[in-house]
Scaffold this motif. Structure first.
Motif, PDB file in Angstrom:
ATOM      1  N   VAL A  97       0.839  -1.208   0.000  1.00 62.30           N
ATOM      2  CA  VAL A  97       0.000   0.000   0.000  1.00 62.30           C
ATOM      3  C   VAL A  97       0.874   1.259   0.000  1.00 62.30           C
ATOM      4  N   GLY A  98       2.156   1.089  -0.282  1.00 66.08           N
ATOM      5  CA  GLY A  98       3.131   2.176  -0.117  1.00 66.08           C
ATOM      6  C   GLY A  98       2.864   3.379  -1.011  1.00 66.08           C
ATOM      7  N   SER A  99       3.291   4.545  -0.541  1.00 70.80           N
ATOM      8  CA  SER A  99       3.037   5.807  -1.235  1.00 70.80           C
ATOM      9  C   SER A  99       3.978   6.034  -2.415  1.00 70.80           C
ATOM     10  N   VAL A 100       5.009   5.227  -2.555  1.00 70.97           N
ATOM     11  CA  VAL A 100       5.923   5.307  -3.696  1.00 70.97           C
ATOM     12  C   VAL A 100       5.879   3.950  -4.394  1.00 70.97           C
ATOM     13  N   LYS A 101       5.972   3.937  -5.722  1.00 74.78           N
ATOM     14  CA  LYS A 101       5.813   2.652  -6.400  1.00 74.78           C
ATOM     15  C   LYS A 101       7.057   2.172  -7.137  1.00 74.78           C
ATOM     16  N   GLY A 102       7.894   3.094  -7.632  1.00 69.31           N
ATOM     17  CA  GLY A 102       9.070   2.656  -8.385  1.00 69.31           C
ATOM     18  C   GLY A 102      10.002   1.794  -7.546  1.00 69.31           C
ATOM     19  N   CYS A 103      10.063   2.087  -6.259  1.00 74.53           N
ATOM     20  CA  CYS A 103      11.006   1.397  -5.373  1.00 74.53           C
ATOM     21  C   CYS A 103      10.555  -0.031  -5.032  1.00 74.53           C
ATOM     22  N   VAL A 104       9.289  -0.366  -5.286  1.00 74.17           N
ATOM     23  CA  VAL A 104       8.776  -1.653  -4.810  1.00 74.17           C
ATOM     24  C   VAL A 104       9.392  -2.816  -5.594  1.00 74.17           C
ATOM     25  N   LEU A 105       9.354  -2.705  -6.923  1.00 75.71           N
ATOM     26  CA  LEU A 105       9.937  -3.787  -7.728  1.00 75.71           C
ATOM     27  C   LEU A 105      11.435  -3.873  -7.475  1.00 75.71           C
ATOM     28  N   LYS A 106      12.076  -2.684  -7.317  1.00 74.62           N
ATOM     29  CA  LYS A 106      13.527  -2.679  -7.059  1.00 74.62           C
ATOM     30  C   LYS A 106      13.841  -3.436  -5.772  1.00 74.62           C
ATOM     31  N   ALA A 107      13.028  -3.202  -4.735  1.00 72.74           N
ATOM     32  CA  ALA A 107      13.310  -3.819  -3.433  1.00 72.74           C
ATOM     33  C   ALA A 107      12.912  -5.295  -3.399  1.00 72.74           C
ATOM     34  N   LEU A 108      11.846  -5.647  -4.126  1.00 68.16           N
ATOM     35  CA  LEU A 108      11.271  -6.984  -3.929  1.00 68.16           C
ATOM     36  C   LEU A 108      11.493  -7.988  -5.058  1.00 68.16           C
ATOM     37  N   SER A 109      11.625  -7.499  -6.314  1.00 71.68           N
ATOM     38  CA  SER A 109      11.636  -8.494  -7.401  1.00 71.68           C
ATOM     39  C   SER A 109      12.843  -9.428  -7.301  1.00 71.68           C
ATOM     40  N   GLY A 110      13.951  -8.959  -6.795  1.00 71.72           N
ATOM     41  CA  GLY A 110      15.134  -9.824  -6.687  1.00 71.72           C
ATOM     42  C   GLY A 110      15.076 -10.813  -5.525  1.00 71.72           C
ATOM     43  N   VAL A 111      14.242 -10.536  -4.538  1.00 73.63           N
ATOM     44  CA  VAL A 111      14.244 -11.389  -3.339  1.00 73.63           C
ATOM     45  C   VAL A 111      13.022 -12.304  -3.223  1.00 73.63           C
ATOM     46  N   LEU A 112      11.992 -12.045  -4.036  1.00 77.01           N
ATOM     47  CA  LEU A 112      10.813 -12.925  -3.983  1.00 77.01           C
ATOM     48  C   LEU A 112      10.951 -14.024  -5.033  1.00 77.01           C
ATOM     49  N   PRO A 113      10.445 -15.229  -4.761  1.00 75.08           N
ATOM     50  CA  PRO A 113      10.558 -16.304  -5.743  1.00 75.08           C
ATOM     51  C   PRO A 113       9.699 -16.027  -6.981  1.00 75.08           C
ATOM     52  N   GLU A 114      10.052 -16.671  -8.102  1.00 74.42           N
ATOM     53  CA  GLU A 114       9.356 -16.446  -9.385  1.00 74.42           C
ATOM     54  C   GLU A 114       7.890 -16.852  -9.328  1.00 74.42           C
ATOM     55  N   HIS A 115       7.559 -17.811  -8.428  1.00 77.54           N
ATOM     56  CA  HIS A 115       6.197 -18.357  -8.453  1.00 77.54           C
ATOM     57  C   HIS A 115       5.148 -17.453  -7.802  1.00 77.54           C
ATOM     58  N   VAL A 116       5.569 -16.317  -7.191  1.00 71.08           N
ATOM     59  CA  VAL A 116       4.555 -15.437  -6.584  1.00 71.08           C
ATOM     60  C   VAL A 116       4.205 -14.299  -7.544  1.00 71.08           C
ATOM     61  N   HIS A 117       3.012 -13.744  -7.369  1.00 70.62           N
ATOM     62  CA  HIS A 117       2.566 -12.617  -8.194  1.00 70.62           C
ATOM     63  C   HIS A 117       2.820 -11.340  -7.411  1.00 70.62           C
ATOM     64  N   LEU A 118       3.782 -10.542  -7.870  1.00 64.59           N
ATOM     65  CA  LEU A 118       4.080  -9.275  -7.185  1.00 64.59           C
ATOM     66  C   LEU A 118       3.353  -8.143  -7.911  1.00 64.59           C
ATOM     67  N   ILE A 119       2.345  -7.558  -7.242  1.00 64.05           N
ATOM     68  CA  ILE A 119       1.532  -6.503  -7.861  1.00 64.05           C
ATOM     69  C   ILE A 119       1.446  -5.313  -6.907  1.00 64.05           C
ATOM     70  N   PRO A 120       2.331  -4.325  -7.069  1.00 59.91           N
ATOM     71  CA  PRO A 120       2.320  -3.175  -6.161  1.00 59.91           C
ATOM     72  C   PRO A 120       1.015  -2.368  -6.250  1.00 59.91           C
ATOM     73  N   GLY A 121       0.643  -1.759  -5.140  1.00 61.91           N
ATOM     74  CA  GLY A 121      -0.586  -0.958  -5.105  1.00 61.91           C
ATOM     75  C   GLY A 121      -0.455   0.230  -4.163  1.00 61.91           C
ATOM     76  N   HIS A 122      -1.385   1.180  -4.318  1.00 57.15           N
ATOM     77  CA  HIS A 122      -1.378   2.370  -3.448  1.00 57.15           C
ATOM     78  C   HIS A 122      -2.782   2.951  -3.317  1.00 57.15           C
ATOM     79  N   PRO A 123      -3.404   2.828  -2.147  1.00 52.96           N
ATOM     80  CA  PRO A 123      -4.677   3.525  -1.951  1.00 52.96           C
ATOM     81  C   PRO A 123      -4.389   5.006  -1.709  1.00 52.96           C
ATOM     82  N   VAL A 124      -4.990   5.871  -2.544  1.00 53.30           N
ATOM     83  CA  VAL A 124      -4.719   7.306  -2.365  1.00 53.30           C
ATOM     84  C   VAL A 124      -5.719   7.828  -1.332  1.00 53.30           C
ATOM     85  N   ALA A 125      -5.481   7.439  -0.117  1.00 47.83           N
ATOM     86  CA  ALA A 125      -6.391   7.766   0.989  1.00 47.83           C
ATOM     87  C   ALA A 125      -5.609   7.644   2.284  1.00 47.83           C
ATOM     88  N   GLY A 126      -5.836   8.554   3.183  1.00 45.65           N
ATOM     89  CA  GLY A 126      -5.127   8.464   4.464  1.00 45.65           C
ATOM     90  C   GLY A 126      -5.496   9.627   5.359  1.00 45.65           C
TER      91      GLY A 126
END
Ligand code: NAD
Ligand code: PRE
Length: 312
Positions: A97-126
């Motif tokens: 739900v993070g407020s920045v999105k470019g950093c998510v794939l950078k931080a996670l794509s290398g450390v998560l296994p290939e078999h999971v679906h990584l789909i970043p999101g952000h609710p613009v509400a707070g």
């Protein structure tokens, strides 16, 4: 509408606890597991009955979940990803739900296994508040939720996540992380920076003006203090992780501010009047859009329950 069997939320602050409430209220999953680095937070989650299970250990928390939602400051993602990577179920969806999105794939794509679906999101509400008590189920209703799936994302997994946000009452928009970060830099990140700066400057002037800045603070300044009360860790991580877009937009903002400074110095009333008329029109359009069910409603005020509203 049951979309997932078991959802693990990591980080049960304002947003994570609102997600927990919305998941339950809308019957989106069967079991909710709450995981947080703070034992006090997990105790509060248990007391408020926001989850079916609380678990301090990240690996145990994600075991058996087909949905994992990161709701911690964005600077924590790399370490969390490292910890949960090998414990994730086959085919699980990992989102955030993070407020920045470019950093998510950078931080996670290398450390998560290939078999999971990584789909970043952000609710613009707070709100400016933090912690599990500050959350509420209707936080996302009538607001945008932005998804930034990678190009090769599984369409079914994206669709399921879209349905989750729609079940919370959000409207969903899909865009690239780069576009998200540029737009949010000007609509959310720089407004927060301006609020932090003006409240800081006014506080510094306290000594000079013998406390009158705070004492006579008018409505405009009070509005800034609400925003400047937002969580320091979250916002530190936002600025460190959206550096390029924020600096680019800040450059443009500074140029426009200099033009205003010049207009004041040279008594150019027309320049001031024209800009202020234009910005008044922008506000009118935002309000109108918020009232029109079919139109984008970035400007619609939250239905914040009275007990969760800022106290003046
Ligand atoms: N506050 C808002 O208005 C808002 C709006 C939309 C999105 N967001 C995003 O949502 C996320 C959470 O923000 P919030 O306002 O709910 O913050 P918050 O401070 O209310 O909650 C964050 C929670 O994460 C926990 N946490 C921190 N580091 C952790 C770690 N390494 N492992 C496990 N738990 C950890 C904290 O103990 C805390 O309970 C951020 O990424 C933020 O950018 C915030
Ligand atoms: O309403 C507020 O208090 C907010 O700051 C919410 C707000 C925003 O800037 O609009 C803050 C950060 C987010 O990532 C999304 C929403």
């Amino acid at each position: 509408m049951t979309l997932f069997k078991q959802a693990t939320i990591i980080g049960l602050g304002l947003i994570g606890s609102s997600v927990a409430r919305a998941l339950r209220e809308n019957g989106v999953c069967e079991i909710i597991v709450a995981c947080d680095a703070s034992p006090e937070c997990l105790d509060k989650v248990a007391e408020l009955k926001l989850a079916d299970k609380t678990e301090a250990d990240l690996q145990k928390a994600v075991d058996g979940s087909d949905l994992v939602i990161l709701a911690t400051p964005v600077g924590t993602y790399g370490d969390i990803g490292q910890a949960i990577g090998q414990a994730l179920d086959f085919g699980a969806t990992v989102t955030d739900v993070g407020s920045v999105k470019g950093c998510v794939l950078k931080a996670l794509s290398g450390v998560l296994p290939e078999h999971v679906h990584l789909i970043p999101g952000h609710p613009v509400a707070g709100t400016e508040q933090s912690g599990p008590e500050a959350g509420f189920a209707s936080l996302f209703a009538g607001r945008w939720a932005i998804l930034t799936p990678p190009q090769d994302a599984d369409p079914e997994a994206v669709e399921k996540l879209k349905k989750m946000w729609e079940a919370f009452g959000s409207k969903v928009e899909i865009m690239t992380p780069e576009h998200h970060d540029l737009v949010l830099a000007i609509t959310s990140h720089i407004p927060h920076l301006i609020a932090y700066n003006i409240v800081g400057t006014a506080h510094d002037l306290e000594g000079v003006t013998d406390s009158e800045v705070i004492k006579f603070s008018a409505g405009g300044f009070r509005d800034f203090t609400r925003i400047a009360a937002s969580d320091p860790t979250m916002w530190r991580d936002v600025f460190l992780n959206n550096k390029e877009a924020v600096l680019e937009m800040l450059g443009r903002f500074t140029e426009d501010l200099t033009a205003l400074q010049r207009a004041i110095r040279w008594g150019d009333g027309d320049a001031l009047f024209n800009l202020f008329s234009h910005t008044r029109e922008v506000r009118r359009q935002i309000i109108e859009a918020g009232q029109d069910e079919e139109a984008p409603d970035f400007g619609r005020p939250h239905e914040i329950p009275p007990e969760k509203q800022a106290k003046d």
